[in-house]
Structure formats: structure tokens, C-alpha cells
Design a protein around this motif. Sequence first.
Motif, PDB file in Angstrom:
ATOM      1  N   THR A 159      11.645  20.742   0.049  1.00 19.85           N
ATOM      2  CA  THR A 159      12.274  20.224   1.342  1.00 19.85           C
ATOM      3  C   THR A 159      12.259  21.720   2.237  1.00 19.85           C
ATOM      4  O   THR A 159      11.926  21.520   3.399  1.00 19.85           O
ATOM      5  CB  THR A 159      13.410  19.489   1.245  1.00 19.85           C
ATOM      6  OG1 THR A 159      13.189  18.498   0.456  1.00 19.85           O
ATOM      7  CG2 THR A 159      13.829  19.113   2.718  1.00 19.85           C
ATOM      8  N   SER A 162       9.126  23.323   3.130  1.00 17.33           N
ATOM      9  CA  SER A 162       8.124  22.433   4.202  1.00 17.33           C
ATOM     10  C   SER A 162       8.203  22.743   5.606  1.00 17.33           C
ATOM     11  O   SER A 162       7.652  22.433   6.505  1.00 17.33           O
ATOM     12  CB  SER A 162       8.365  20.926   3.939  1.00 17.33           C
ATOM     13  OG  SER A 162       9.640  20.411   4.454  1.00 17.33           O
ATOM     14  N   CYS A 163       9.355  23.613   5.803  1.00 16.81           N
ATOM     15  CA  CYS A 163       9.771  23.974   7.128  1.00 16.81           C
ATOM     16  C   CYS A 163       9.027  25.202   7.434  1.00 16.81           C
ATOM     17  O   CYS A 163       9.175  25.925   8.540  1.00 16.81           O
ATOM     18  CB  CYS A 163      11.042  24.240   7.328  1.00 16.81           C
ATOM     19  SG  CYS A 163      12.275  22.936   6.855  1.00 16.81           S
ATOM     20  N   LYS A 189       4.171  21.690  -3.495  1.00 15.77           N
ATOM     21  CA  LYS A 189       3.796  20.491  -2.724  1.00 15.77           C
ATOM     22  C   LYS A 189       4.490  20.669  -1.363  1.00 15.77           C
ATOM     23  O   LYS A 189       3.844  20.356  -0.164  1.00 15.77           O
ATOM     24  CB  LYS A 189       4.005  19.223  -3.459  1.00 15.77           C
ATOM     25  CG  LYS A 189       3.170  19.036  -4.847  1.00 15.77           C
ATOM     26  CD  LYS A 189       3.608  17.800  -5.542  1.00 15.77           C
ATOM     27  CE  LYS A 189       3.135  17.665  -6.790  1.00 15.77           C
ATOM     28  NZ  LYS A 189       3.467  16.815  -7.643  1.00 15.77           N
ATOM     29  N   GLY A 190       5.717  20.936  -1.306  1.00 17.38           N
ATOM     30  CA  GLY A 190       6.497  20.937  -0.119  1.00 17.38           C
ATOM     31  C   GLY A 190       5.788  22.126   0.917  1.00 17.38           C
ATOM     32  O   GLY A 190       5.662  22.116   2.134  1.00 17.38           O
ATOM     33  N   LYS A 193       2.178  21.110   2.329  1.00 12.70           N
ATOM     34  CA  LYS A 193       2.191  20.016   3.249  1.00 12.70           C
ATOM     35  C   LYS A 193       2.857  20.530   4.649  1.00 12.70           C
ATOM     36  O   LYS A 193       2.249  20.215   5.806  1.00 12.70           O
ATOM     37  CB  LYS A 193       3.695  18.977   2.702  1.00 12.70           C
ATOM     38  CG  LYS A 193       4.224  17.841   3.855  1.00 12.70           C
ATOM     39  CD  LYS A 193       5.089  17.071   3.524  1.00 12.70           C
ATOM     40  CE  LYS A 193       5.461  15.972   4.201  1.00 12.70           C
ATOM     41  NZ  LYS A 193       6.049  16.491   5.625  1.00 12.70           N
ATOM     42  N   GLY A 194       4.004  21.403   4.540  1.00 11.81           N
ATOM     43  CA  GLY A 194       4.226  22.323   5.876  1.00 11.81           C
ATOM     44  C   GLY A 194       3.347  22.942   6.410  1.00 11.81           C
ATOM     45  O   GLY A 194       3.104  23.119   7.526  1.00 11.81           O
ATOM     46  N   GLU A 197       0.387  20.904   7.950  1.00 10.58           N
ATOM     47  CA  GLU A 197       0.780  20.183   9.156  1.00 10.58           C
ATOM     48  C   GLU A 197       0.961  21.243  10.183  1.00 10.58           C
ATOM     49  O   GLU A 197       0.530  20.752  11.545  1.00 10.58           O
ATOM     50  CB  GLU A 197       2.292  19.473   8.991  1.00 10.58           C
ATOM     51  CG  GLU A 197       2.641  18.257   8.268  1.00 10.58           C
ATOM     52  CD  GLU A 197       3.871  17.859   8.141  1.00 10.58           C
ATOM     53  OE1 GLU A 197       4.678  18.540   8.343  1.00 10.58           O
ATOM     54  OE2 GLU A 197       3.891  16.844   7.477  1.00 10.58           O
ATOM     55  N   LEU A 230      -1.842  16.211  -0.260  1.00 11.14           N
ATOM     56  CA  LEU A 230      -1.192  17.439  -0.757  1.00 11.14           C
ATOM     57  C   LEU A 230      -1.899  18.229  -1.930  1.00 11.14           C
ATOM     58  O   LEU A 230      -1.496  19.144  -2.477  1.00 11.14           O
ATOM     59  CB  LEU A 230      -0.024  16.868  -1.954  1.00 11.14           C
ATOM     60  CG  LEU A 230       1.249  16.266  -0.755  1.00 11.14           C
ATOM     61  CD1 LEU A 230       2.225  15.664  -1.728  1.00 11.14           C
ATOM     62  CD2 LEU A 230       1.914  16.935  -0.029  1.00 11.14           C
TER      63      LEU A 230
END
Length: 288
Positions: A159, A162-163, A189-190, A193-194, A197, A230
Motif C-alpha cells: 500500500t 503504491s504511492c 505488486k504495490g 501498480k503505482g 498508474e 500487475l
Amino acid sequence: SILRFGKYLLEFSRKFVSAKIVLGDRCRQLFQERQNVVLIRNFIAGQFSDTHEDILESHYFPGLYDYLEKKNYTPVFLPVVIRSPSYRRLYQKVLKSRKAIVFPEEFLKLQDYVYTFFMPFRALGLKLTPPPFNHWQLGDLLNEEYCTNLTEFGFLYATLLSCLGKRFKEHNLAPKGIINWMENQALEKGLIKGLKESFPGIQVIGSQPYFSPDNYFSTISANQEKQAGLLPEKILVLGPAGKKWATEFIKDLPVDYSPAFRYASVIPEPSANDQLENVFLVLLPIHI
């Protein structure tokens, strides 16, 4: 789970505060006017030393950093810290390194940590309603397992990572690609993903230059990860056996063979005038 949550809250805070104190805002200068940045995501240990023998290079992608430099890329290590009793001492050693090494904690902000540590409470609102399995109702069991994992390290760090993509963007860092030491952990994966995006055109390469035990299924990609976007654009493995393992559940997975960088020093790179032919490198199994 509550004690574990408190443990990671403290651990993440220590790492974040140490990075801000020791490393400061060096990342803005570090990436100023740097082009063709390629991130190398691996691991770094507390006993880091700025040599080729350190596990940062000797174990994870040996020779890759120098290879990318020769190809006019700007390699940047983006490691995850393991086995470090003192983050400050580690960061101080990294400051003196000739290599470009950055940490997620340099870019992340306090609001990213607030977002991360409130995530388990938000996730509690999701209730799983799985269909019966051979007339067995497994809803309670799955919900129990789901709630248990909400304070697990992988979920929390995924989490947080992801930022990272949007923080890179704020620092005007737009990596062309990332080469990820792929164990298929949640934190990877986090991170992916980030990055995807924030940088839709980034090339993600997952590398598995190792052989896994037959019962180590977590390294194998599943269709669920493919549907969630992912997966890397390409996965690099060791030979046909690695390819068969990687495509166990996704037959059309883009898989290629990994360069054997750890053997690069065995035979010197040929020059343009080198007339030698029929040079063989014989690799023997470990059990012979």
C-alpha cells in the motif's frame, strides 16, 4: 494482529524519519538532468559495502548496473532494506557510494503513511461472499484469513509503495523502465501498480534468475494478476525449465531467457577486431 500492526507502524516510522534526517532532499539533485533512468529493484542489507562483492550487486543482478551504463542508460538501484539494525548507519554508508541508490522513504510523504495505516480499517468494510465449494461454505474461513492479512507486512508495504509513482512525478523523475527482482511478493505488486498508474508507458521487466523449490508457488504468476494489470511486460527466467515454471497458469505469458550476468567476467567481452571463434562456456550442475 494488533501487536503486529503496532510493530510495523513503529518500524516504518523509524525508516521514514531516518531517511529524512540522513538523506534529506538529495533526490532532487540526484536526478537533475539525468536521462534514460532505469530502476533496479532488489534488496539491500544493513552491512552494505560499496563493493562488487556486496549482495546488492553480487547476489541480485551482478554486472547489470555496469552493463546499463555502457548502453547509455542511467541505472538507479531502488532496493528494499532487509536485516538492518540501524537505518541511519545504512543510509550514511549509501551516501558515500559511487552508485546511484535511492530508497522509497526519500520520496514518500507523511500523508502516504497516514493513507497506509488507515487502509486496514477501510478494508474491513469489504466482506467476501464466495460461492460454495463442493457444498462447503467457506465464507467465514476466508473472511478470517482476509482480516488476518490486513496487518501483514506485505499488504502494508505494498500500500505504501503504491504511492511512490506519484511522488516520482512530483520530483520530475520519469523512469523509462524498471527491472524487478521478481519473487511475486505483495510489495512488488504495490510498487508496479503505482508506477504504471503514474507512468503508463513505463516498461516493467520481471526477472527470475533463480530456480525455486517445487512447492514455492508464490513466484508463479496467476490470471488474477494479469486481469489486475500487475504483471510485467516481460519475465526473464533461466532456461526452458524456468519458462515452463513461469507459464504454469498463464500459457501466453511473455517469457524470455535472462542474461547470465554473473558469468560475464569468465570470458572478456570481444572487441570489434577480435577474430576468435568457437569459444564455449561450459556450465556444470552443482551436484556433479
